[in-house]
Design a protein around this motif. Structure first.
Motif, mmCIF file in Angstrom:
data_model
loop_
_atom_site.group_PDB
_atom_site.id
_atom_site.type_symbol
_atom_site.label_atom_id
_atom_site.label_comp_id
_atom_site.label_asym_id
_atom_site.label_seq_id
_atom_site.Cartn_x
_atom_site.Cartn_y
_atom_site.Cartn_z
ATOM 1 N N GLN A 313 -11.145 -6.109 -9.975
ATOM 2 C CA GLN A 313 -11.245 -7.553 -10.985
ATOM 3 C C GLN A 313 -11.078 -8.709 -10.514
ATOM 4 O O GLN A 313 -10.596 -10.002 -11.625
ATOM 5 C CB GLN A 313 -10.280 -7.512 -12.196
ATOM 6 N N GLY A 314 -10.642 -9.001 -9.215
ATOM 7 C CA GLY A 314 -10.522 -10.074 -8.635
ATOM 8 C C GLY A 314 -10.127 -10.521 -7.583
ATOM 9 O O GLY A 314 -10.339 -9.436 -6.852
ATOM 10 N N SER A 315 -9.502 -11.986 -6.760
ATOM 11 C CA SER A 315 -9.433 -11.897 -5.234
ATOM 12 C C SER A 315 -10.639 -11.882 -4.667
ATOM 13 O O SER A 315 -12.183 -12.277 -5.016
ATOM 14 C CB SER A 315 -8.830 -10.913 -4.872
ATOM 15 N N TYR A 316 -11.094 -12.127 -3.337
ATOM 16 C CA TYR A 316 -11.824 -11.900 -2.158
ATOM 17 C C TYR A 316 -13.300 -11.088 -1.681
ATOM 18 O O TYR A 316 -13.672 -10.566 -1.007
ATOM 19 C CB TYR A 316 -11.936 -12.427 -0.960
ATOM 20 N N PHE A 317 -12.121 -9.559 -2.342
ATOM 21 C CA PHE A 317 -12.228 -8.312 -1.510
ATOM 22 C C PHE A 317 -12.891 -7.608 -2.327
ATOM 23 O O PHE A 317 -12.417 -7.348 -3.649
ATOM 24 C CB PHE A 317 -11.330 -7.866 -1.229
ATOM 25 N N ILE A 318 -13.956 -6.133 -1.899
ATOM 26 C CA ILE A 318 -13.912 -4.904 -2.925
ATOM 27 C C ILE A 318 -14.023 -4.016 -1.097
ATOM 28 O O ILE A 318 -13.886 -4.468 -0.333
ATOM 29 C CB ILE A 318 -15.687 -5.182 -3.476
ATOM 30 N N THR A 319 -13.269 -3.403 -2.018
ATOM 31 C CA THR A 319 -12.919 -2.397 -1.517
ATOM 32 C C THR A 319 -14.065 -0.844 -1.474
ATOM 33 O O THR A 319 -15.030 -0.571 -2.862
ATOM 34 C CB THR A 319 -11.770 -1.855 -1.516
ATOM 35 N N ALA A 320 -14.576 -0.097 -0.356
ATOM 36 C CA ALA A 320 -16.239 0.754 -0.449
ATOM 37 C C ALA A 320 -15.175 1.777 0.390
ATOM 38 O O ALA A 320 -14.903 1.822 1.372
ATOM 39 C CB ALA A 320 -16.939 0.098 0.058
ATOM 40 N N ASP A 321 -15.685 3.024 -0.180
ATOM 41 C CA ASP A 321 -15.642 4.738 0.769
ATOM 42 C C ASP A 321 -16.290 4.576 1.592
ATOM 43 O O ASP A 321 -18.145 5.156 0.711
ATOM 44 C CB ASP A 321 -14.972 5.841 -0.644
ATOM 45 N N PHE A 322 -16.354 4.942 2.416
ATOM 46 C CA PHE A 322 -17.752 5.280 3.511
ATOM 47 C C PHE A 322 -17.948 6.877 4.026
ATOM 48 O O PHE A 322 -18.854 6.844 5.015
ATOM 49 C CB PHE A 322 -17.609 4.364 4.749
ATOM 50 N N ALA A 323 -17.131 7.537 2.993
ATOM 51 C CA ALA A 323 -17.294 8.829 2.875
ATOM 52 C C ALA A 323 -18.638 9.722 3.397
ATOM 53 O O ALA A 323 -19.444 10.465 3.692
ATOM 54 C CB ALA A 323 -16.127 9.756 2.533
ATOM 55 N N PRO A 324 -19.198 9.678 1.453
ATOM 56 C CA PRO A 324 -20.781 9.526 1.408
ATOM 57 C C PRO A 324 -21.695 9.574 2.897
ATOM 58 O O PRO A 324 -22.247 9.654 3.161
ATOM 59 C CB PRO A 324 -21.377 8.559 0.182
ATOM 60 N N LEU A 325 -20.929 8.295 3.571
ATOM 61 C CA LEU A 325 -21.923 8.031 4.648
ATOM 62 C C LEU A 325 -22.351 8.990 5.666
ATOM 63 O O LEU A 325 -22.820 8.800 7.171
ATOM 64 C CB LEU A 325 -21.645 6.250 5.433
ATOM 65 N N GLY A 326 -21.525 10.355 6.141
ATOM 66 C CA GLY A 326 -20.509 11.066 6.809
ATOM 67 C C GLY A 326 -20.302 10.375 8.155
ATOM 68 O O GLY A 326 -20.263 11.679 9.272
#
Ligand code: PMP
Ligand code: GLN
Length: 394
Positions: A313-326
């Motif tokens: 909802q704010g800041s410069y950042f998104i976090t992403a779960d990379f587990a689905p990439l294996g």
């Protein structure tokens, strides 16, 4: 030779510097360290240049040039209805980084406890420890980053002197709600504690979310030290101009800390930031709207590759779960791998945790970049993950 300071010699180089250096080494697009790739507003830059040439280049006043202290007070009133006295309740610092240290110095004696929320910005805990105070850390966990209210309440006790609160939050992008802030405020009052409020992303909120300073809640004005940063508000992260707004009883002590840290901050930059803070409302909505579009663009790109992108909802950042990439390694290995092999840098989210057992499958991506750069980053990741069979650390 006698050993040098034990805490600092045991402290590693910050992850932001490590990943930026790796990005340069590999010619990677740097979505790691959070800084925009375009300059701030032309009128603010011109004001700084003009101010260099008009003969006021000696030490400015300890707590900041009057123009900037007035502008900080006016912005507090305009955006949040906070009444701040520019003469006695604003301290200008060399970036929010200095402000954080100065505020903690102003509050803490050895043995005091400080409640902090993990994931946390990397200077908080080392500074608390340097001051001989004791961190009491409460953890938010992905994907929801919900405030664990019972745990937070349990972290407060008779030795609690202060809490550190970062909203909008790095790296989660979480914006604390009025209800969460009220809960925190109640704990502060019940335990007679202060709050150091790191609000550097105050103007960078999206989807109609609004930043609420803890200081603006009833009964909390005297307990809060509210920190802003021109670096974020004006896309000028190298300038390092920060400002603390606090009741005069607290601001006077923050000024003592500032006098021992840097004493003053470059006067031309201060005067230019005063021009910036006086800009019309449209500037502040435009910077948020522009970043929201960039967030959406990068989030869609990463989601298209299969990453699990968390809401921000704010800041410069998104976090992403990379587990689905294996991918077979942890977040540190993943961020190194994509920097070296796909030539896109990101920051491992575990770097924002002090304790053991941090989550290990999230990466933080900065979206404060030009659209074409974001698109190229996604294209590079797509080419890489389309082509590569992933193995540990590449
Ligand atoms: N706090 C947070 C949460 C940040 O992300 C940053 C980013 N640099 C800072 C403080 C430091 O701000 P400044 O560059 O003004 O020192
Ligand atoms: N705040 C910036 C980030 O989180 C980095 C600042 C720094 O490099 N110390 O990316």
């Amino acid at each position: 030779m006698k050993p040098v300071n034990s805490l600092l010699s045991a402290t590693g180089t910050t992850v932001f510097t490590v990943m930026s250096a790796l990005a340069v080494q590999h010619g990677a697009i740097n979505l790691g360290q959070g800084f925009p790739d375009t300059d701030g507003p032309a009128d603010v830059l011109a004001a700084a240049a003009d101010a260099l040439a008009d003969g006021r280049n000696q030490y400015p006043p300890l707590t900041g040039v009057p123009e900037l202290r007035q502008a900080v007070a006016a912005a507090n009133a305009r955006f949040y209805g906070l009444q701040i006295d520019p003469a006695s309740e604003v301290v200008v610092t060399s970036g929010a980084t200095e402000a954080i240290t100065a505020c903690l110095m102003a509050l803490l004696d050895p043995g005091d406890e400080v409640v902090l929320i993990e994931p946390l910005y990397d200077t908080y805990v080392p500074v608390v420890r340097m001051l001989g105070a004791v961190p009491r850390i409460v953890r938010l966990t992905p994907p929801k980053w919900e405030l664990p209210r019972a745990e937070l309440a349990a972290a407060f006790g008779p030795r609690t002197k202060a809490m550190m609160l970062n909203t909008p939050m790095n790296p989660t992008g979480k914006v604390f709600t009025a209800a969460e802030l009220a809960f925190i405020g109640d704990l502060l009052v019940r335990h007679d504690a202060y709050a150091v409020c790191d609000e550097v992303y105050e103007h960078l909120t999206y989807d109609g979310w609004r930043h609420i300073p803890l200081m603006s809640l009833p009964g909390l004005r005297e307990r809060c030290l509210r920190i802003g940063s021109a670096g974020k508000t004006f896309s000028l992260t190298g300038w390092k101009v920060g400002y603390v707004s606090a009741d005069k009883s607290l601001a006077a002590v923050v000024a003592k800390a500032h006098q021992n840290l840097t004493f003053t901050t470059p006067p031309n930059l201060q005067r230019a930031v005063a021009v910036g803070l006086a800009k019309e409302d449209g500037y502040f909505t435009a910077i948020a709207d522009g970043l929201q579009a960039k967030r959406d663009r990068l989030a869609a790109g990463l989601a298209g590759l299969g990453l699990g992108v968390l809401p921000a909802q704010g800041s410069y950042f998104i976090t992403a779960d990379f587990a689905p990439l294996g991918f077979a390694g942890d977040d540190v290995a993943f961020c190194r791998h994509i920097t070296e092999a796909a030539r896109v840098a990101a920051i491992p989210v575990s770097a924002f945790y002090d304790g053991a057992d941090a989550p290990r499958h999230y990466a933080r991506f900065a979206f404060c970049k030009q659209e074409a750069v974001l698109d190229e980053a996604v294209a590079r990741l797509a080419r890489h993950f389309g082509a590569a069979k992933l193995t540990e650390a590449g």
